[in-house]
Scaffold this active site. Sequence first.
Site, mmCIF file in Angstrom:
data_model
loop_
_atom_site.group_PDB
_atom_site.id
_atom_site.type_symbol
_atom_site.label_atom_id
_atom_site.label_comp_id
_atom_site.label_asym_id
_atom_site.label_seq_id
_atom_site.Cartn_x
_atom_site.Cartn_y
_atom_site.Cartn_z
ATOM 1 C CG HIS A 358 -2.045 -0.775 1.015
ATOM 2 N ND1 HIS A 358 -3.152 -1.019 1.018
ATOM 3 C CD2 HIS A 358 -1.873 -2.201 1.592
ATOM 4 C CE1 HIS A 358 -4.214 -1.826 0.980
ATOM 5 N NE2 HIS A 358 -3.337 -2.620 1.289
ATOM 6 C CE LYS A 546 -6.452 14.188 0.892
ATOM 7 N NZ LYS A 546 -6.711 12.803 -0.725
ATOM 8 N NE ARG A 547 -3.511 10.576 10.393
ATOM 9 C CZ ARG A 547 -3.036 9.975 10.936
ATOM 10 N NH1 ARG A 547 -4.119 8.653 10.744
ATOM 11 N NH2 ARG A 547 -1.465 9.821 12.266
ATOM 12 C CE LYS A 552 -2.207 10.854 2.777
ATOM 13 N NZ LYS A 552 -2.952 9.661 1.852
ATOM 14 C CB THR A 654 -10.183 4.904 -0.827
ATOM 15 O OG1 THR A 654 -9.386 5.284 -0.064
ATOM 16 C CG2 THR A 654 -8.828 3.613 -1.357
ATOM 17 C CE LYS A 658 -13.893 6.566 0.572
ATOM 18 N NZ LYS A 658 -12.794 6.051 1.939
HETATM 19 C C1 26W Z 1 4.118 0.693 9.661
HETATM 20 C C2 26W Z 1 3.689 2.419 9.769
HETATM 21 C C3 26W Z 1 2.419 1.968 8.660
HETATM 22 C C4 26W Z 1 1.152 2.957 9.357
HETATM 23 C C5 26W Z 1 0.783 2.449 7.955
HETATM 24 C C6 26W Z 1 2.973 2.381 7.966
HETATM 25 C C7 26W Z 1 2.484 2.364 6.050
HETATM 26 C C8 26W Z 1 1.029 2.722 6.701
HETATM 27 C C9 26W Z 1 -0.194 1.910 5.370
HETATM 28 C C10 26W Z 1 -0.024 1.343 4.736
HETATM 29 C C11 26W Z 1 -0.671 3.600 5.301
HETATM 30 C C12 26W Z 1 -1.434 3.745 3.673
HETATM 31 O O1 26W Z 1 -3.164 4.090 4.373
HETATM 32 N N1 26W Z 1 -1.450 3.535 2.529
HETATM 33 C C13 26W Z 1 -2.434 3.771 2.013
HETATM 34 O O2 26W Z 1 -3.403 3.055 0.743
HETATM 35 C C14 26W Z 1 -4.683 3.196 0.548
HETATM 36 C C15 26W Z 1 -5.394 2.295 0.633
HETATM 37 O O3 26W Z 1 -4.714 1.065 -0.529
HETATM 38 C C16 26W Z 1 -4.437 3.855 -0.731
HETATM 39 O O4 26W Z 1 -5.657 4.451 -1.122
HETATM 40 C C17 26W Z 1 -3.366 5.001 -0.365
HETATM 41 O O5 26W Z 1 -3.279 5.767 -1.352
HETATM 42 C C18 26W Z 1 -1.857 5.055 0.708
HETATM 43 O O6 26W Z 1 -1.601 6.448 1.105
#
Ligand code: 26W
Length: 816
Positions: A358, A546-547, A552, A654, A658
């Site tokens: 992701h 978004k975060r 971003k 995503t 929406k």
């Molecule tokens: C370990 C720290 C950490 C925590 C969360 C690393 C990575 C993440 C996630 C993978 C971050 C995340 O939410 N990624 C998002 O995933 C969505 C679903 O596929 C995508 O639409 C977003 O572009 C992506 O940033």
Amino acid sequence: MPTTVYDAEGIKKSIVGKLQRYYGITVQEANPQQLYRAVASTARDQIMSKWMISRKKRHEQHGKRVYYLSVEFLMGRSLNCNIINLCSENAYAQALKELDIDLSRILPEEPEPALGNGGLGRLAACFMDSLASERLPAMGATIRYEYGLFRQKMVDGQQVELPDNWLANGNVWEIAAAEDTCQIQFGGHVEKYMEGDRECYRTVDAYTIDAVPYDMPIVGYNNECVNTLRTWSARSQERIDLRSFGQGNYMKAMEEMQMAEVISKVLYPEDNHYEGKMLRLKQHYFFTSATLQYALKNFKKYYGNNFDLLPDKCVFHINDTHPGLAIPEMMRLLIDQEGLSWEMASRITKRCMAYTNHTVMAEALERWPVDMMQQTLPRIYMILEELNRRLCEELFMAYPDQWERIGHMAIIGYGQVHMANLCVAMSFSVNGVSQLHGKILQDSLFHDFYLLDKRKFGAITNGITHRRWLLESNPALTNLITEAIGDGFKSDASKLSELAVFAEDAAFREKFAQVKMHNKRRLQKLVKERQGIDIDTSFIFDTQAKRLHEYKRQMLNALHIHVLYNRIMDDPSFTMPPRLFLFGAKAAPGYGRAKLIIRYINALAKLIDASPRAREMIKIVYIENYDVSTAEVLIPATEISQQLSTAGKEASGTGNMKFMMNGAVTIGTMDGANVEIYEQVGQDNIYIFGMRSEAVDRLYQEGSYNPMEIFESNQEIKKAMSQWLDGTIFPNEPRTMHDLYQALLMGEWGNMADPYLVLKDFGSYNLANRRMMEDYQNKEKWQKMAIFNTAYSGFFSSDRTIQEYNDQIWHIAPQV
Ligand code: 26W
């Protein structure tokens, strides 16, 4: 067994009866919380009987089931969505009307389970809805965090985090499945022993914790399928007993209990930023091990020790690398507990595991320090070493003497366990979450693996459940669409395309505009109630939600607003269509620069409010505590969707989908799924700006980017950024923005300046905004664009996404 009838009459009886039995009160005496419980537990009864039947059918069918492992599930509230999926909206509406209960007053009584940070967690939640709606047997698995993502408050323009104790009043939707409690071991050391002539391993002196499952039903839309979301809770084995109390060990027993139970205490609030914290490692192992133990126990009930059958009955989906320890854990269970050989175990494991990536951001990739892994999970570490040894042997055959290459592909290297390499090497399927992201995985992040086995790589574009993000969150638009094209789109979102012809229909356009105005008023009310701020619905509603993250580029949006403000102040003849800029974003508590950006946005809001002329044309509102429920009001009210990530950085996005589905027009870069939104709506119905991802990569490689040149040549940027430091933005603390200024123009600690290309893309963003504002003034043109966005959003239903996962990866037969 008498089944309860769930027509309006049955629902009424149930609600009245529950209020009487639970609280000994009448409907008139009940407060909103009590009413919520009575209504929700009525829906739950209805779901329970379906759940039992669905489970029985699944067992009879002996089919395959997907276990979707994810450290986050950002579910949002359930009651309204469950009523919709049960197709009982009318029955509940009538029953509540007759009882004089206002549904919109009781829905907010449900605490929102915020068991996720952002995109990854919300995607998992959308997938659960679509899996059940597509009748695919599935169990979601995660941690039952006692505290979800922090609640955000603004104090003096700054983010303050508050704990989210979402379980304080209990949870109507979960039931404990105590019979599936299992044990998870940490620490200790590995001992070798012989069983006949077979070398065996066991862990001794380990610390054991109970994993207790709580199950939540996931109701399919208009069908008989009810799946399960299983959340695991950590419980100490040392329950306090009176003996230890008597011996004065009470406090000690208490301490040990708490140490064990911290594992499921709180969700880590970092999104896209990795830190090697031991507790996090424990969390990951805790819920993966528990889920695998349960899956194997369940498998054995039907198929005994015929483990060759396992890949035909179970597939484990690893949602980003966080549950990647499923791989060595499966090996451990098959070898140590079931007595399989290494070869057998690894063959079976590999055929059961599928991995989705992701993120390509280097700072988000999980790498665990070797000694932490060895201490915390000694047997797992042993298995990882052996997996690594065998992988490197294979790699050496493919890439003889290319040590650096092999080092980058190894599971263990440079003192760290590299989780992505483990997942890629040991899964039968690896996929990205948009077409562009899939390509980046193949061309760069996993290129060397791709060359070795191209077949297992793929790209499946993310989706969103249109049940929550259209039917539930936008009933006015849902009704309008149903009037126009019937309700076939509810189970087949691709039918939304039938709306396109209505763009030519002036009466329809007018109704579409009225729906948007209705939703703007709904948001106006929420902003007034929650934040005491008045907003004007005649302004354009423009949202970035978004975060908060540098990539971003909320900064690009803010800097542009700042420039607009200066234009207004410097040129008395300047005018623009009045525009409301809405922001919704939580920053990770330790992410200083993100928190500074929040302060900047809030300071701009204040500055603009103070100018009688500026505030006629611009208003900024920072929506506090952006969460799923807030999104459900914010998104339908939005006319412009800001999707500004630096090209190549946002795996998919995503939120963009929406907004589109709810008739907002996107201004965005060619990144992630924006590319596919562009393909669906065509160039006339989206505002694309900025560098393409290949150009971004080239710019990085050349190392020649100098934002200072742009600063010096663009007077508007120069003026705005200078005001960061001259007291215009922070009159009392003019140095506040210094770090951001430095980072954008000079770079710090050897990092490149402006790595996310805010200044580089500013000019192009500014032009796209101008075009957009011109078009907005042409009402007919704008309305058509909005309608086309909704009409072509069907592709982004997660039903389509789930069908692709099933066709390409899982191959599960739908439940009949
Ligand atoms: C370990 C720290 C950490 C925590 C969360 C690393 C990575 C993440 C996630 C993978 C971050 C995340 O939410 N990624 C998002 O995933 C969505 C679903 O596929 C995508 O639409 C977003 O572009 C992506 O940033």
